[in-house]
Design an enzyme around this catalytic site. Structure first.
Site, short mmCIF file in Angstrom:
data_model
loop_
_atom_site.label_atom_id
_atom_site.label_comp_id
_atom_site.label_asym_id
_atom_site.label_seq_id
_atom_site.Cartn_x
_atom_site.Cartn_y
_atom_site.Cartn_z
N CYS A 110 -13.48 33.36 22.38
CA CYS A 110 -13.16 32.33 21.39
C CYS A 110 -12.01 32.80 20.53
O CYS A 110 -11.47 33.90 20.71
CB CYS A 110 -14.38 32.01 20.52
SG CYS A 110 -14.99 33.46 19.63
N CYS B 171 -8.18 33.88 2.47
CA CYS B 171 -7.57 35.21 2.60
C CYS B 171 -6.31 35.30 1.74
O CYS B 171 -6.08 36.30 1.06
CB CYS B 171 -7.21 35.49 4.06
SG CYS B 171 -8.61 35.53 5.18
N ASP C 205 10.75 0.79 16.90
CA ASP C 205 12.18 0.51 16.84
C ASP C 205 12.48 -0.43 18.01
O ASP C 205 11.80 -0.39 19.04
CB ASP C 205 12.96 1.82 16.97
CG ASP C 205 14.45 1.59 17.05
OD1 ASP C 205 14.94 0.71 16.33
OD2 ASP C 205 15.12 2.29 17.83
N CYS D 33 -12.15 36.33 19.00
CA CYS D 33 -11.72 37.45 19.84
C CYS D 33 -10.21 37.64 19.75
O CYS D 33 -9.71 38.77 19.67
CB CYS D 33 -12.11 37.19 21.30
SG CYS D 33 -13.87 37.06 21.59
N CYS E 4 -7.45 32.35 6.87
CA CYS E 4 -7.53 31.04 6.22
C CYS E 4 -6.90 31.12 4.84
O CYS E 4 -6.44 32.18 4.40
CB CYS E 4 -8.99 30.59 6.12
SG CYS E 4 -10.01 31.75 5.21
#
Length: 848
Positions: free
Chosen positions: A120, A22, A541, A123, A19
Site C-alpha cells: 500500500c 506534519c 466552446d 510501504c 500530511c
C-alpha cells in the site's frame, strides 16, 4: 568592509511529510527555536522557509531540529543575503561579481528502480523515508502506483549496492530493469522508463528480450511466481510449517515438535514483516506490519503458536494476492512503455542505419515499412499508408496518412512505406508525455484519499492507546485475567489496522485511470477524476469543439440559369489555386462530387472581394457582394432574398456569376463535428441536465449551431473575459466543467472546476485536467460515467471498511473473535475493497 545583515532567510526542501499535520509540526518546532523570527512550511511543495538571526542561531541547528523530528532535508536552496546552503548544511557566501569563492559542484547521478513487495501507500512512504536517510542521497521518491523508486545521489558518497541493500533491509525487493541515467553501452540499452533491453541490431523491429520474462513473472497462476517470488515463498513456507505443526499435534507427538514447525513458518514468513514494522517504528510510524508483528509475538508469548503461525500465513497470502491484483492496473502503463520500439531505421544520405531511438535528432528522416511501429512523432514527407492509432487515440479504425500528415510514436504502420521527418525526440513524444501524465495522475491523491489519509493518521494512534487500555485496565482495575485481556487487545490491534480503508480509494482511482487510458481518455490525477464525477453543468466552446473549426459547403443554390453542380464547378475551378479556407472548402466539395475542374484564363485575385477569370470570352466572378457591386452588377430581389436567408442561418454566402449577372450562391459555415449531436445526447443520458455553449461568434450563428446539436442554452458574442465571468456565474449553481480545444479560451478553462480538451494533443496535455486524445466528443460521456462510477465505488469501499472495522472491533473486544479470524477479517476486507475497485478497470465504453 560592511558585514551582511545578520537576518537571513533560508528555504529547505523537507522530505518525509505525510500530511498537513506534519507540516504544522515542523513549523511549530522551528518557531520555538531561539533566533527564528518567522517559519512557514508548505506541505504541498514540501518547502520550509525560515527567517532567523544568524548571530543567534546556526543553520546546523535548524537542520538538526527538522531531522530530530524524523524528517529529512532533501535539498536546500538559498536565496537571500547572497548565501547558498547545501543539503548537507554547509554554507557558502557568494561574491556574484568576482566569484571569489570556489564552490565544489557535485555531479549527481539519477537511478530508477522497480520495487517489488509493496502492499500500500504506507510501504512506499517507508521506502522513500528509509532511502532518504542514506548519506549521499539527495532525493528519493516512490510511486506506489507504478512500483518505481526515483533516486538522485552523489556517487562519491554512496554506491548503488548501498541503495539496493537499504531497500532489501526494509523487506522489499529490487526487480530487473534499473535505469542509470547517463550510462552508455555499445550493445545494451536502458530506456528512460526503467526497461532493460538487449538488441538484435540487424532487425529494425527487434523487441525487448525481457518482455516474455516479465509476462511470466506477472502471472499469478504460474508456479514460477510462487517459487521465485519472495512473497510466494513466504506463503508456501508458512503454509508448510502450519500443516506440519497440525500433523504432529494430530499424531500426539511432543508439543515442542509442533511448536518448532510453527516457529519455522513464523520466523521465515514473519521476518520481512517484522523488519518492515520495526523500521516503521524507528520512523515514528505505525502500519499493518508493526501491528501484525506485535500480534504474532503476543500470541507466541501466550502459548498460541498455532494461532501465530496461522496469522502469518493468512497475512502473507492476503498481501500477496492483494499486491498482484492491484498490480494488474500497472500493466496499462507498462503496455504503453512497450509500444515504442527501442531502435529505428534512419535515412542518412543514401544509406539506412538502425540506431537506438535516443540517438535520433530532430529533423532526421525515419523509414517505416509495413508492419513496423513508428518510433518517434513526426510528419510524413513521402509515401501513403494506413496507420493504426488506437494505442494513442483509442480509435479502432486505422487512419490514412499522406504527405504532410502527423504520425505518433507507438502507432502501427499497416500497409505502405513511409518516410517520416522527426518532430519530437524520444523523451518528448506524445506517448512519452502520456506515460508521464498517467504516472503523475496515479501518484496524485484524490480528495477522498486525502480525507482517508488524515483519518488514518489520527485513527491509528487512538487505536494503539485503546489497545493498551484494554490490555491493562481490566486486569489492574477489576482483577480480570491479564492473558485474556492482552489477547483481546492483540485482536483489536489487528482488526483496527486501517489497511482496507487506506487502500479503498487509491485502488479505485488507479483502476479507473488505467481503464480510461486504454480508451484514450487521460485524467490528470484523482482530483480531476472525482471532480468529473460531481459535474452538474458542462460548458462548451463552439469553434473547434462542437464545430470542426474549418468551413465546409452546406448547400449550393442556383437561380435557375445553370445547375447547382455547374455553379460549384465554376467556383472550384477559379478557387483551386487559392489558399483561403473558403476556397479550400469549395474545392474539396467539388472533388468529393467528382466534378472536373478547368483551368481559367486571365486569373485575377481581388483582395477583400474575391476572384475573377475568363473562360473563353466569358468573365466569371466568385466572391462577395462588394465584388459584384464594383462590377456594376445589380442583384435581383430574388438574389437579395436568397442571400438574406443564407445569412440568417449563420452561413457565409459566396456569390458566383458572370458579367451578365448572378448565377447562384454557395453557403458555407463552420462544419459541426459528426459525433457532436450523439455526444450531447449521451451526456444527457449520463445525467448532465445543463449543457451550455459559449462563443464569441454572432448570435445568429450560435443559435443555428445550438439548434442543430440539441443545446437549448447558449451565449454568443462573448470576449474571453466574458466567458470567464459566465463560468464564474455557472459555478454558483454547482460543479462546472469547460470543454475546449486546449488552445483558446484559457481563462475560462482555468476558471472551471474541471477542463476537458478535445484537440491539439501537445498543448492539451499541458493545459487540461482531462484530455480526450482521440478528439471524439463521445468520450465525454464515458469520462463522466466512469468518474461517477469511481466516486460510487470509493464511497462503497469507505463505508464497507468502516462498518466492517466497527463490527469486528466490537466482537473482538468482548472476546467473540479470535486472532486468526481478526486477520482473516482484515485481509478479507482489503481484498474485497481491492476487487471492488478493480471492477472499474473493465469499464470500456459508456452504456446507453
Amino acid at each position: 568592509m560592511t558585514q551582511t545583515p545578520s537576518l537571513k532567510t533560508q528555504t529547505l526542501q523537507v522530505g518525509g511529510m505525510d500530511c498537513g499535520s506534519c507540516a504544522k509540526t515542523i513549523e511549530v518546532a522551528l518557531q520555538q527555536l531561539h533566533g527564528v523570527t518567522e517559519a512557514t512550511v508548505n506541505f504541498t511543495t514540501g518547502k520550509a522557509r525560515v527567517s532567523y538571526d544568524a548571530e543567534v542561531l546556526s543553520e546546523k541547528s535548524i537542520h538538526n531540529r527538522i531531522k530530530g523530528l524524523g524528517y529529512t532535508i532533501e535539498q536546500s536552496h538559498e536565496a537571500q543575503s547572497h548565501q547558498h546552503t547545501h543539503s548537507c548544511g554547509d554554507k557558502h557566501d557568494y561574491d556574484h561579481q568576482n566569484h571569489d569563492h570556489n564552490v565544489d559542484v557535485v555531479s549527481l547521478q539519477t537511478l530508477q528502480l522497480q520495487i517489488g513487495g509493496m502492499d500500500c501507500g504506507s510501504c512506499a512512504k517507508t521506502i522513500e523515508v528509509g532511502v532518504q536517510k542514506i548519506i549521499g542521497v539527495q532525493e528519493a521518491s516512490v510511486s506506489f502506483a507504478n512500483e518505481r523508486l526515483h533516486i538522485s545521489y552523489d556517487p562519491q558518497l554512496v554506491n548503488e549496492k548501498a541503495i539496493y541493500d537499504r531497500v532489501k533491509d526494509l523487506g522489499y525487493t529490487v526487480e530487473e530493469g534499473a535505469t542509470r541515467f547517463g550510462e552508455v553501452s555499445s550493445h545494451h540499452h536502458t530506456d528512460s522508463y526503467g526497461h532493460d533491453h538487449e538488441y538484435d541490431h540487424n532487425h529494425e523491429h527487434s523487441q525487448p528480450i525481457n518482455k516474455l520474462k516479465q509476462k511470466q513473472k506477472s502471472d499469478l497462476t504460474s508456479w514460477r511466481f510462487w517459487i521465485e517470488n519472495r512473497r510466494g515463498q513466504s506463503v508456501i513456507l508458512a503454509g508448510i510449517g502450519l500443516v506440519l505443526g497440525l500433523l504432529t499435534q494430530y499424531l500426539v507427538l511432543p508439543i515442542w515438535i509442533a511448536r518448532a514447525f510453527y516457529g519455522i513458518g513464523i520466523v521465515i514468513a514473519g521476518y520481512p514483516i517484522a523488519r518492515a514494522g520495526l523500521f516503521e517504528l524507528r520512523l515514528r510510524r505505525a502500519d499493518m506490519n508493526l501491528l501484525m508483528t506485535i500480534s504474532v509475538i503476543g500470541a507466541v508469548i501466550l502459548g498460541d503458536w498455532f494461532e501465530g503461525g496461522l496469522v502469518v500465513f493468512l497475512f502473507s497470502l492476503g498481501t500477496t494476492l492483494q499486491v498482484f491484483t492491484f498490480g494488474r492496473t500497472r500493466n496499462a502503463i507498462r503496455s504503453l512503455m512497450d509500444l515504442t520500439p527501442p531502435t529505428a531505421t534512419v535515412k542518412r544520405g543514401n544509406q539506412e542505419f538502425t540506431v537506438p531511438v535516443e540517438s535520433i535528432q530532430l529533423g532526421e528522416v525515419l523509414t517505416i515499412r509495413p508492419g513496423g511501429r513508428v518510433a518517434l512523432d513526426g510528419v510524413v514527407v513521402s509515401g501513403n499508408s494506413a496507420i493504426d492509432q488506437s494505442p494513442i487515440t483509442g480509435e479502432s479504425i486505422p487512419e490514412d496518412k499522406a504527405v504532410g500528415d502527423t504520425v505518433f510514436a507507438g502507432t502501427l504502420n499497416q500497409t505502405g512505406f513511409l518516410e517520416v521527418k522527426v518532430t519530437h525526440t524520444s523523451s518528448d513524444t506524445t506517448v512519452a508525455k502520456i506515460i508521464n501524465l498517467v504516472e503523475q495522475a496515479q501518484e496524485s491523491r484524490a480528495p477522498s484519499q486525502q480525507w482517508v489519509d488524515k483519518f488514518a493518521q489520527i485513527y491509528t494512534p487512538i487505536v494503539i492507546l485503546a489497545a493498551i487500555a484494554i490490555a491493562l485496565i481490566p486486569p489492574l482495575a477489576f482483577a480480570q485475567s491479564f492473558n485474556v485481556w492482552l489477547y483481546r487487545a492483540l485482536v483489536m490491534l489487528v482488526i483496527a489496522c486501517p489497511c482496507a480503508l487506506v487502500i479503498s480509494t487509491p485502488v479505485s482511482i488507479v483502476s479507473a485511470i488505467g481503464a480510461a487510458t486504454r480508451q484514450g481518455v487521460l485524467f490528470k490525477g484523482g482530483n480531476a477524476l472525482e471532480t468529473a464525477g460531481h459535474l452538474t453543468t458542462l460548458a462548451f466552446d463552439k469553434t473547434g469543439t462542437i464545430t470542426q473549426g474549418m468551413p465546409i459547403v452546406q448547400q449550393v443554390y442556383d437561380l435557375g440559369k445553370v445547375s447547382a453542380d455547374m455553379i460549384l464547378q465554376i467556383a472550384a475551378s477559379l478557387e483551386q489555386q487559392s489558399e483561403h479556407p473558403l476556397a479550400k472548402a469549395i474545392v474539396a466539395k467539388a472533388q468529393d462530387l467528382g466534378l472536373e475542374l478547368a483551368t481559367p484564363l486571365d486569373f485575377t485575385a481581388l483582395p477583400g472581394k474575391g476572384i475573377q477569370a475568363n473562360f473563353g470570352e466569358m468573365l466569371y466572378l466568385v466572391g462577395n457582394r462588394r465584388l459584384f457591386s464594383d462590377q456594376g452588377i445589380c442583384l435581383s430581389d430574388e438574389a437579395e432574398s436568397l442571400l438574406t436567408e443564407i445569412e440568417q442561418f449563420g452561413q457565409i454566402p459566396v456569390l458566383v456569376g458572370t458579367n451578365g449577372g448572378l448565377l447562384g450562391a454557395i453557403a458555407l459555415s463552420d462544419g459541426i463535428r459528426l459525433e457532436a449531436t450523439e455526444a450531447l445526447r449521451q451526456l444527457k443520458r449520463v445525467g448532465l441536465k445543463r449543457l451550455v455553449m459559449l462563443t464569441g461568434d454572432r448570435t445568429v450563428v450560435a443559435k443555428q449551431i445550438a439548434q442543430q446539436v440539441g443545446i437549448t442554452e447558449y451565449q454568443a458574442e462573448l470576449l474571453p473575459e466574458d466567458k470567464l465571468q459566465t463560468i464564474q456565474q455557472l459555478r454558483r449553481h454547482g460543479v462546472v466543467g469547460m470543454v475546449g480545444d486546449g488552445i483558446n479560451d484559457a481563462p475560462a478553462l482555468a476558471t472551471a472546476d474541471i477542463s476537458f480538451a478535445v484537440g491539439g494533443i501537445d498543448i492539451a496535455l499541458e493545459t487540461a485536467d482531462v484530455v480526450l486524445v482521440g478528439s471524439d466528443l463521445r468520450q465525454l460521456a464515458y469520462a463522466v460515467d466512469l468518474s461517477r462510477r469511481t466516486v460510487s465505488v470509493i464511497q462503497q469501499n469507505v463505508v464497507f471498511s468502516l462498518v466492517t472495522k466497527a463490527l469486528f472491533l466490537l466482537l473482538g473486544t468482548f472476546g467473540f473473535v479470535g486472532l486468526a479470524i481478526a486477520v482473516l477479517a482484515d485481509t478479507g476486507t482489503s481484498l474485497l475493497v481491492t476487487a471492488n475497485g478493480m471492477r472499474l478497470f473493465k469499464t470500456k465504453t459508456f452504456k446507453n
